[in-house]
Design a protein around this motif. Structure first.
Motif, PDB file in Angstrom:
ATOM      1  N   ASN A 129      -4.188  11.101   0.777  1.00 37.63           N
ATOM      2  CA  ASN A 129      -3.580   9.836   1.069  1.00 37.63           C
ATOM      3  C   ASN A 129      -3.361   8.936   0.057  1.00 37.63           C
ATOM      4  O   ASN A 129      -2.832   7.983   0.207  1.00 37.63           O
ATOM      5  N   THR A 135       3.669  -0.295   4.879  1.00 36.33           N
ATOM      6  CA  THR A 135       2.606   0.691   4.876  1.00 36.33           C
ATOM      7  C   THR A 135       1.783   0.638   6.041  1.00 36.33           C
ATOM      8  O   THR A 135       2.186  -0.012   6.895  1.00 36.33           O
ATOM      9  N   THR A 136       0.873   1.352   5.936  1.00 35.82           N
ATOM     10  CA  THR A 136      -0.405   1.415   7.089  1.00 35.82           C
ATOM     11  C   THR A 136      -1.458   0.391   6.826  1.00 35.82           C
ATOM     12  O   THR A 136      -2.420   0.644   7.506  1.00 35.82           O
ATOM     13  N   ASP A 140      -4.245  -1.804   9.311  1.00 35.81           N
ATOM     14  CA  ASP A 140      -5.541  -1.215   9.404  1.00 35.81           C
ATOM     15  C   ASP A 140      -6.725  -1.774   8.530  1.00 35.81           C
ATOM     16  O   ASP A 140      -6.435  -1.467   7.368  1.00 35.81           O
TER      17      ASP A 140
END
Length: 374
Positions: free
Chosen positions: A254, A284-285, A288
């Motif tokens: 990751n 991006t992620t 979260d």
């Protein structure tokens, strides 16, 4: 005298010798707390100890083939584990309450799946979700199994014991005050200070040390699986892991993008290219909260490496640190780097509080970091 042999990395041999001596001299306590950084093998050692305690071989333990050893390795023996679970999983019906032929998942099914993942790779740091916890119901389910009669040694591994909520911790403390005969508890934690002091005081404390870089590489390749891309295990990824195979595996899968993003984050913040950075962050992620804080851990490590560079110390992530090219920013001295680390930590706390969106926190950080030095 029965001989005991526990296997594991050389860096942690001292802890294993201590355990083996206690087993050999028949003075092993009924509760052990194994602590240390995330992903360094605490669950692996816990499983080795459980096998040694349950083994019935008259000469060498754990033998790996007797009934006790097989039971210790059986993921279906869910009563031998307490693991953090999501609320809906922890409140699923027991197999005793499900109608024959039902395909509904039971609490035992959920727990078995977690145990299988741990056994497959005990170093993993992402098995349990951020919202998983150990409830009082899980502790009560554990103690209810004690009513089952038997003359065999019983071991219970409590994984991530710091995730017990207050009710669960108090219930577990009562159990420790009157441990059933031939019953042993093996707790693991990466946050020892979050466990009740009264629980800690009733456990033998075992602190596991991080592994060497070579050991990290070896353990990752041993457990990663056939599909793992070995080229992703770069020197910078191993350095970022700080002796943790679990973190090395996680970052290899990751973190490559996070390393590049951390360089861009610093450079664009220092150059005032906020529009470009905000657009990059949106792709991006990091909306979260959990992922945002994992990225900020990488950013903190990079800042610490830049501080090492100014002090002339050895870098843990030399390739990534050199990409920042601090010669472009002569005003950024050690004081500026130290203050930036504090700012990143404050941002992580805000994200963890869930009061502000992670993206807003990251955007604010880009404006504030190195404030007064740009």
């Amino acid at each position: 005298m029965i001989e005991y042999t526990l296997h594991g990395p050389v860096s942690q041999e001292r802890s294993r010798i201590r355990v083996m001596s206690a087993l050999r001299e028949n003075r092993f306590p009924q509760a052990v707390l194994i602590d240390g950084p995330a992903g360094i093998g605490k669950k692996a050692l816990a499983m080795e100890i459980a096998k040694a305690l349950q083994c019935t071989d008259p000469n060498m333990r754990p033998c790996g083939h007797c009934f006790g050893c097989r039971m210790a390795e059986d993921s279906g023996s869910t009563e031998k584990w307490v693991v953090p679970m999501e609320s809906d999983e922890a409140h699923a019906r027991s197999s005793d309450d499900v109608a024959p032929g039902s395909k509904a998942k039971t609490i035992e099914d959920f727990k078995k799946a977690y145990i299988e993942e741990i056994q497959k790779n005990p170093y993993r740091v992402d098995i349990f979700s951020a919202g998983a916890f150990i409830s009082v119901d899980l502790i009560r389910a554990m103690t209810s199994a004690f009513a089952m009669k038997g003359d065999r040694v019983r071991t219970v591994i409590v994984s991530d014991a710091d995730r017990m909520n207050e009710s669960a911790a108090n219930a577990f403390l009562k159990t420790l005050e009157d441990v059933p005969a031939d019953t042993y508890f093996i707790l693991t934690t990466s946050s020892r200070e979050k466990i009740l002091q009264t629980i800690r005081s009733r456990c033998l404390a075992l602190h596991l040390l991080p592994l060497s870089d070579n050991e990290v590489r070896g353990e990752v390749l041993k457990f990663a699986g056939e599909d793992f891309d070995e080229s992703a295990l770069t020197d910078d990824i191993v350095g970022l892991a700080e002796g943790s195979p679990g973190k090395a595996l996680y970052y290899a899968e990751n973190g490559k993008g996070w390393l590049d993003l951390s360089v861009d984050f610093l450079q664009k913040s220092l150059k005032g290219d906020y529009t470009g950075l905000f657009l990059q962050l949106k792709e991006t992620t990091l909306e979260d909260p959990y992922m945002a804080n994992r990225f900020l851990e990488v950013l903190s490590f990079l800042l610490a490496d830049l501080l090492r560079e100014q002090a002339g110390a050895t870098l843990r992530m030399p390739e990534t640190a050199h990409k920042v090219d601090m010669a472009q920013f002569p005003r950024i001295d050690a004081t500026a780097l130290e203050l930036s680390l504090v700012t990143v930590q404050e941002t992580m706390s805000r994200i963890e509080s869930r009061r502000i969106t992670p993206m807003m926190c990251l955007q604010t950080l880009s404006l504030k970091i190195f404030e007064g030095y740009k």
